[in-house]
Design a protein around this motif. Structure first.
Motif, short mmCIF file in Angstrom:
data_model
loop_
_atom_site.label_atom_id
_atom_site.label_comp_id
_atom_site.label_asym_id
_atom_site.label_seq_id
_atom_site.Cartn_x
_atom_site.Cartn_y
_atom_site.Cartn_z
N SER A 40 0.82 -1.21 0.00
CA SER A 40 0.00 0.00 0.00
C SER A 40 0.86 1.27 0.00
O SER A 40 0.46 2.30 -0.54
N LEU A 41 2.04 1.20 0.62
CA LEU A 41 2.91 2.38 0.66
C LEU A 41 3.54 2.65 -0.71
O LEU A 41 3.52 3.78 -1.20
N VAL A 44 1.18 4.11 -3.65
CA VAL A 44 0.98 5.56 -3.77
C VAL A 44 2.14 6.17 -4.57
O VAL A 44 1.93 7.03 -5.44
N ARG B 287 -6.48 -0.59 5.50
CA ARG B 287 -5.63 -0.29 4.33
C ARG B 287 -6.52 0.04 3.13
O ARG B 287 -6.31 1.05 2.46
N PHE B 291 -6.53 3.95 4.62
CA PHE B 291 -5.17 4.36 4.23
C PHE B 291 -5.06 4.65 2.72
O PHE B 291 -4.55 5.70 2.33
N SER B 295 -4.15 8.26 1.47
CA SER B 295 -2.80 8.50 0.96
C SER B 295 -2.85 8.92 -0.52
O SER B 295 -2.01 9.69 -0.97
N LEU B 306 2.11 11.18 3.19
CA LEU B 306 2.28 9.78 3.60
C LEU B 306 2.32 9.67 5.12
O LEU B 306 1.68 8.80 5.72
N ILE B 310 -0.34 7.63 7.45
CA ILE B 310 0.09 6.57 8.38
C ILE B 310 -0.42 6.89 9.79
O ILE B 310 -0.96 6.03 10.48
#
Lengths: 81, 460
Positions: A40-41, A44, B287, B291, B295, B306, B310
């Motif tokens: 998920s990080l 983006v 998520r 999230f 995000s 970000l 978080i």
């Protein structure tokens, strides 16, 4: 609409840069779980990279609807055209 | 009626006989009736509330599907989400908020509007509702046309108390394609229930010394405090994953597979990996529905966006449990750990990682997890800080912990992690499996009358 075949190699390069390794081989039915480092990080960061590379803007709802690489390539193809 | 009661087992057995005896097309209806009867043993009024919420969700999803893309459609979706969140906020957060804002009103007189007990499983079924509405809104799948199947999904009795939070499509697809009873799945289910109860038994044994230390941390120094800090996550894991195993096992008896909630969390070598392995159905829910949208909305803000996403996500994980300061601190600590982890990615890559590095990363991760869970468990932030301070004083006296309990727990946690990553398998021998099931039934029969401690996650 720009065809998937033109988009996929460029997407592959972007994925390699974002995920930090070369072991990325995309097909239309590839999903995030098939690619190491695509979480998920990093998702983006990939979307930002796609927008910068193709000079397009993706809506949040458009991105959230995507379920595989083929759909992302189609979306990019529609926006670029 | 709790899972670890003899009445529940009788109820379950009767349900299974009826379920497998009736034609496949009648099973969703039977499951629905059975789930509501189970819920009614806790509260009839809250069963009515659950039904009303399910009907509301069913209607709104159909409306969202029919409306063209536009403001009206988004408005209906927002109304559905607001309704589910409103329900959650009213029952779960109004009372604590009221006491925070007006501490003088805590005179023992119950509040009129919010003095009601929290409807059981509300945190879990409202999340099912929101994810269902969001998936229909995002056109990931069409709305459920069968009201009985949707209501059975939301109220499915093994999952209603504490999850796992299953997505609607996954559940309804399985219920539709139900085959004749599968003997292997049935036996697997029984084994999982047996394992779940064994885990619960271990959790309860660990809870005795841990509760003593957490409730009066000033009375202990050194080793017992350190053991309590490191072993509370293990206790919670046994308790919650034990409950999840029982829930998944019961589902399998009805031929339905539920998603798993734990995948060897104590083998995680960084904090991000820990959250991919711990309470998976909650973290993937957040998520997908918090999230990711957040995000993406904040992606033009770069690292700040970000960082914010978080923080909000982790704070919500904390406050989802309850709106208290210790849970807020639990969320904030994890947000801090995750941000440091994400932003130090380049440095970590340059440093490389050998065996020593991996072992050190694992030890640091487990320590961070233990520190954050001190706030999760402690009755107040003050208790948590005292316990952490006392952990640094030197004393080798083990306090209320006994060697057999600690060693048993450590051995069991290693075995569970190996089972979860598939490095170890349960024996396929039917004799051993039936032996395990018989032992568990006896255990439940003898242990249940003394079990005053319910599953920890039942309170959320």
């Amino acid at each position: 609409m720009v065809p998937q075949q033109e988009i996929l190699p460029q997407l592959e390069t972007l994925c390699r840069n974002v995920f930090g390794h070369d072991d990325v081989h995309l097909a239309t039915d590839t999903t995030a779980t098939d690619v190491s480092g695509w979480d998920s990080l990093s998702h983006v960061r990939l979307i930002r990279a796609v927008e910068r590379h193709f000079r397009i803007k993706l809506a949040v709802s458009e991105v959230l609807k995507l379920s595989n690489v083929g759909q992302l390539a189609n979306l990019i193809g529609r926006k670029v055209a | 009626m709790t899972f670890h009661s003899v009445e529940f087992f009788v109820y379950l057995f009767a349900g299974l006989v009826l379920f497998h005896a009736c034609p496949v097309r009648c099973r969703p209806g039977l499951l629905l009736v059975y789930s509501y009867l189970f819920y009614c043993t806790w509260s009839v009024w809250y069963a009515v509330l659950l039904l009303a919420a399910s009907l509301w969700t069913f209607g709104l999803a159909l409306l969202i599907h029919r409306l063209p893309v536009g403001r009206k459609r988004t408005g209906v979706f927002a109304l559905g989400v607001a309704g589910a969140l409103g329900l959650l906020i009213f029952f779960k957060y109004l009372q604590p908020l009221h006491f925070y804002l007006f501490p003088s009103s805590d005179t023992g007189e119950p509040l009129r509007a919010s003095s009601l007990l929290i409807p059981l499983g509300i945190s879990f079924y409202t999340f099912k509702i929101i994810s269902y509405l969001a998936d229909v809104y995002l056109e990931k799948f069409p709305p459920e046309a069968n009201l009985v199947i949707l209501c059975a999904h939301i109220a499915f009795f093994p999952q209603i108390l504490s999850g796992p939070i299953q997505r609607s499509q996954d559940f309804s697809d399985q219920l539709r394609s139900q085959q004749q009873p599968n003997g292997s799945l049935f036996l697997d289910g029984m084994v999982l229930i047996a394992l779940g109860f064994l885990k619960k038994l271990l959790a309860d044994q660990l809870a005795i010394p841990i509760n003593e230390i957490f409730n009066s941390p000033r009375a202990f120094h050194g080793l017992p405090c350190l053991l309590a800090c490191y072993l509370f996550p293990v206790q919670l894991y046994f308790d919650f994953s034990g409950y999840t195993d029982v829930a998944i096992g019961i589902g399998r008896l009805f031929g339905l597979e539920s998603p798993c909630n734990f995948r060897a969390p104590f083998l995680a070598t960084n904090i991000q990996e820990f959250w991919k392995r711990w309470h998976i159905t909650l973290t993937t829910w957040l998520r997908d529905y918090v999230f990711s949208p957040l995000s993406l909305c904040l992606r033009d803000w770069g690292l700040v966006g970000l960082f914010l996403s978080i923080c909000i996500n982790m704070i919500l994980i904390g406050l989802w449990h309850a709106a208290t300061l210790p849970y807020l601190l639990f969320g904030l600590l994890h947000a801090l750990f995750l941000c440091v982890y994400v932003f130090s990615g380049g440095l970590r890559r340059r440093m490389g990682r050998g065996v020593t590095g991996t072992v050190m990363s694992w030890a640091i991760t487990m320590t961070l997890v233990a520190v954050a869970f001190v706030f999760f468990r402690a009755p107040s932030a003050k208790h948590a800080l005292v316990l952490l301070r006392h952990s640094f004083s030197f004393s080798l006296h083990s306090g209320p912990f006994t060697k057999p309990v600690v060693l048993c727990a450590l051995a069991a946690v290693v075995i569970c992690q190996l089972l979860e990553i598939g490095r170890m398998r349960l024996p396929r021998s039917e004799v051993i499996r039936y032996g395990l099931i018989t032992a568990t039934l006896l255990l439940v029969y003898f242990y249940a009358p003394f079990a005053t401690v319910s599953f920890l996650y039942q309170r959320y």
